[in-house]
Design a protein around this motif. Structure first.
Motif, PDB file in Angstrom:
ATOM      1  N   PHE A   1      -8.209   3.237  -4.615  1.00 41.53           N
ATOM      2  CA  PHE A   1      -8.364   1.859  -4.156  1.00 41.53           C
ATOM      3  C   PHE A   1      -9.235   1.836  -2.912  1.00 41.53           C
ATOM      4  N   LYS A   2     -10.165   0.899  -2.853  1.00 41.92           N
ATOM      5  CA  LYS A   2     -10.895   0.611  -1.616  1.00 41.92           C
ATOM      6  C   LYS A   2      -9.998  -0.324  -0.823  1.00 41.92           C
ATOM      7  N   GLU A   3      -9.858  -0.075   0.458  1.00 41.56           N
ATOM      8  CA  GLU A   3      -9.053  -0.970   1.288  1.00 41.56           C
ATOM      9  C   GLU A   3      -9.952  -2.001   1.943  1.00 41.56           C
ATOM     10  N   VAL A   4      -9.409  -3.177   2.164  1.00 46.52           N
ATOM     11  CA  VAL A   4     -10.096  -4.224   2.914  1.00 46.52           C
ATOM     12  C   VAL A   4      -9.332  -4.420   4.223  1.00 46.52           C
ATOM     13  N   VAL A   5      -9.969  -5.043   5.203  1.00 47.88           N
ATOM     14  CA  VAL A   5      -9.368  -5.118   6.535  1.00 47.88           C
ATOM     15  C   VAL A   5      -8.042  -5.883   6.556  1.00 47.88           C
ATOM     16  N   THR A   6      -7.793  -6.715   5.563  1.00 43.89           N
ATOM     17  CA  THR A   6      -6.518  -7.438   5.509  1.00 43.89           C
ATOM     18  C   THR A   6      -5.372  -6.558   5.006  1.00 43.89           C
ATOM     19  N   GLY A   7      -5.694  -5.374   4.472  1.00 48.89           N
ATOM     20  CA  GLY A   7      -4.652  -4.479   3.968  1.00 48.89           C
ATOM     21  C   GLY A   7      -4.108  -4.879   2.605  1.00 48.89           C
ATOM     22  N   LYS A   8      -4.881  -5.609   1.832  1.00 48.66           N
ATOM     23  CA  LYS A   8      -4.420  -6.135   0.543  1.00 48.66           C
ATOM     24  C   LYS A   8      -3.989  -5.028  -0.419  1.00 48.66           C
ATOM     25  N   ALA A   9      -4.759  -3.946  -0.495  1.00 51.10           N
ATOM     26  CA  ALA A   9      -4.414  -2.853  -1.418  1.00 51.10           C
ATOM     27  C   ALA A   9      -3.131  -2.156  -0.991  1.00 51.10           C
ATOM     28  N   ILE A  10      -3.033  -1.792   0.271  1.00 52.97           N
ATOM     29  CA  ILE A  10      -1.842  -1.057   0.716  1.00 52.97           C
ATOM     30  C   ILE A  10      -0.607  -1.944   0.668  1.00 52.97           C
ATOM     31  N   ALA A  11      -0.760  -3.240   0.888  1.00 52.24           N
ATOM     32  CA  ALA A  11       0.386  -4.151   0.780  1.00 52.24           C
ATOM     33  C   ALA A  11       0.950  -4.131  -0.638  1.00 52.24           C
ATOM     34  N   ALA A  12       0.061  -4.165  -1.627  1.00 48.13           N
ATOM     35  CA  ALA A  12       0.513  -4.114  -3.022  1.00 48.13           C
ATOM     36  C   ALA A  12       1.143  -2.765  -3.330  1.00 48.13           C
ATOM     37  N   VAL A  13       0.530  -1.690  -2.848  1.00 47.56           N
ATOM     38  CA  VAL A  13       1.055  -0.346  -3.103  1.00 47.56           C
ATOM     39  C   VAL A  13       2.428  -0.170  -2.454  1.00 47.56           C
ATOM     40  N   ILE A  14       2.590  -0.644  -1.234  1.00 50.51           N
ATOM     41  CA  ILE A  14       3.886  -0.551  -0.560  1.00 50.51           C
ATOM     42  C   ILE A  14       4.949  -1.298  -1.358  1.00 50.51           C
ATOM     43  N   ASP A  15       4.624  -2.503  -1.801  1.00 48.39           N
ATOM     44  CA  ASP A  15       5.565  -3.282  -2.608  1.00 48.39           C
ATOM     45  C   ASP A  15       5.912  -2.550  -3.900  1.00 48.39           C
ATOM     46  N   TRP A  16       4.903  -2.001  -4.542  1.00 50.23           N
ATOM     47  CA  TRP A  16       5.068  -1.282  -5.805  1.00 50.23           C
ATOM     48  C   TRP A  16       6.007  -0.097  -5.646  1.00 50.23           C
ATOM     49  N   VAL A  17       5.768   0.711  -4.598  1.00 52.43           N
ATOM     50  CA  VAL A  17       6.567   1.929  -4.395  1.00 52.43           C
ATOM     51  C   VAL A  17       7.938   1.596  -3.798  1.00 52.43           C
ATOM     52  N   LYS A  18       7.956   0.790  -2.750  1.00 50.52           N
ATOM     53  CA  LYS A  18       9.200   0.463  -2.043  1.00 50.52           C
ATOM     54  C   LYS A  18      10.222  -0.186  -2.972  1.00 50.52           C
ATOM     55  N   ASN A  19       9.756  -1.083  -3.830  1.00 43.62           N
ATOM     56  CA  ASN A  19      10.671  -1.808  -4.711  1.00 43.62           C
ATOM     57  C   ASN A  19      10.817  -1.185  -6.094  1.00 43.62           C
ATOM     58  N   LYS A  20      10.319   0.042  -6.229  1.00 43.63           N
ATOM     59  CA  LYS A  20      10.509   0.841  -7.446  1.00 43.63           C
ATOM     60  C   LYS A  20      10.120   0.059  -8.700  1.00 43.63           C
ATOM     61  N   LYS A  21       8.910  -0.502  -8.662  1.00 45.44           N
ATOM     62  CA  LYS A  21       8.438  -1.340  -9.763  1.00 45.44           C
ATOM     63  C   LYS A  21       7.772  -0.507 -10.859  1.00 45.44           C
ATOM     64  N   TYR A  22       7.964  -0.929 -12.088  1.00 46.42           N
ATOM     65  CA  TYR A  22       7.267  -0.373 -13.248  1.00 46.42           C
ATOM     66  C   TYR A  22       6.346  -1.475 -13.753  1.00 46.42           C
ATOM     67  N   LEU A  23       5.067  -1.183 -13.821  1.00 46.37           N
ATOM     68  CA  LEU A  23       4.070  -2.203 -14.100  1.00 46.37           C
ATOM     69  C   LEU A  23       3.273  -1.905 -15.364  1.00 46.37           C
ATOM     70  N   SER A  24       2.555  -2.911 -15.837  1.00 47.85           N
ATOM     71  CA  SER A  24       1.640  -2.767 -16.964  1.00 47.85           C
ATOM     72  C   SER A  24       0.219  -2.760 -16.429  1.00 47.85           C
ATOM     73  N   VAL A  25      -0.553  -1.744 -16.829  1.00 41.54           N
ATOM     74  CA  VAL A  25      -1.919  -1.586 -16.357  1.00 41.54           C
ATOM     75  C   VAL A  25      -2.844  -1.502 -17.562  1.00 41.54           C
ATOM     76  N   THR A  26      -3.853  -2.372 -17.601  1.00 41.80           N
ATOM     77  CA  THR A  26      -4.815  -2.366 -18.700  1.00 41.80           C
ATOM     78  C   THR A  26      -6.159  -1.880 -18.190  1.00 41.80           C
ATOM     79  N   LEU A  27      -6.731  -0.940 -18.916  1.00 39.58           N
ATOM     80  CA  LEU A  27      -8.035  -0.371 -18.596  1.00 39.58           C
ATOM     81  C   LEU A  27      -8.964  -0.641 -19.774  1.00 39.58           C
ATOM     82  N   ALA A  28     -10.140  -1.182 -19.477  1.00 43.28           N
ATOM     83  CA  ALA A  28     -11.094  -1.489 -20.541  1.00 43.28           C
ATOM     84  C   ALA A  28     -12.496  -1.085 -20.119  1.00 43.28           C
TER      85      ALA A  28
END
Length: 175
Positions: free
Chosen positions: A86-113
């Motif tokens: 992930f490229k980070e932006v100065v607002t921390g948008k990527a790390i905020a999502a990653v923290i939420d994902w890991v901290k809250n033990k989320k299982y997500l759906s990821v589509t690659l095309a």
């Protein structure tokens, strides 16, 4: 004098090979991809690199008389790991999502095309959804020595089912 003998040009064969290659179509560009994390819609534009998931079966080894062996295909490998950056932006948008994902033990759906300028809609073979994904992030380097490098976070995306094993696959386009 050359030590090579029986050297014969065959430019018509070379030209036919060239035409056969062109007939298959435009080559895929590794930068022409879209990765969508269903639960984090804005994150796709910060994904800098990733990998296509494996498609394989486990190897089963059998032994016979006189030590002979035979390898055959076993169970489908439905779970695996791919890297993601992930490229980070100065607002921390990527790390905020990653923290939420890991901290809250989320299982997500990821589509690659794989989506190109010439073909802005993926098809069933150039699209895969990885189900029940979880993430682990590596350490990230920061340095005052290079002020011209983007701050990027790398990690491992663990998946439990790639839909490339299904009979039908949803496609993805540029919206």
């Amino acid at each position: 004098m050359s030590n090579l003998s029986n050297v014969n040009p065959n430019l018509s064969l070379v030209k036919q090979s060239y035409r056969n290659m062109l007939a298959l179509g435009e080559g895929a560009n590794g930068a022409d991809f879209r990765m969508v994390i269903e639960e984090y819609g804005d994150l796709e534009y910060l994904i800098q690199s990733t990998q296509w998931p494996t498609l394989a079966r486990e190897m089963m080894e059998g032994k016979g008389p006189h030590g002979v062996s035979f390898n055959q295909q076993g169970n489908v490998k439905n779970a695996g790991d791919i890297t993601i950056t992930f490229k980070e932006v100065v607002t921390g948008k990527a790390i905020a999502a990653v923290i939420d994902w890991v901290k809250n033990k989320k299982y997500l759906s990821v589509t690659l095309a794989q989506i190109s300028e010439s073909q802005p809609e993926s098809n069933e073979y150039t699209t895969v959804t990885m189900e029940d994904c979880w993430l682990e992030m590596d350490v990230a380097d920061m340095s005052v020595d290079d002020g011209a490098t983007l701050f990027k976070r790398s990690g491992t995306l663990h998946y439990n089912w790639p839909t490339s094993l299904d009979d039908e696959q949803e496609t993805l386009g540029w919206e």
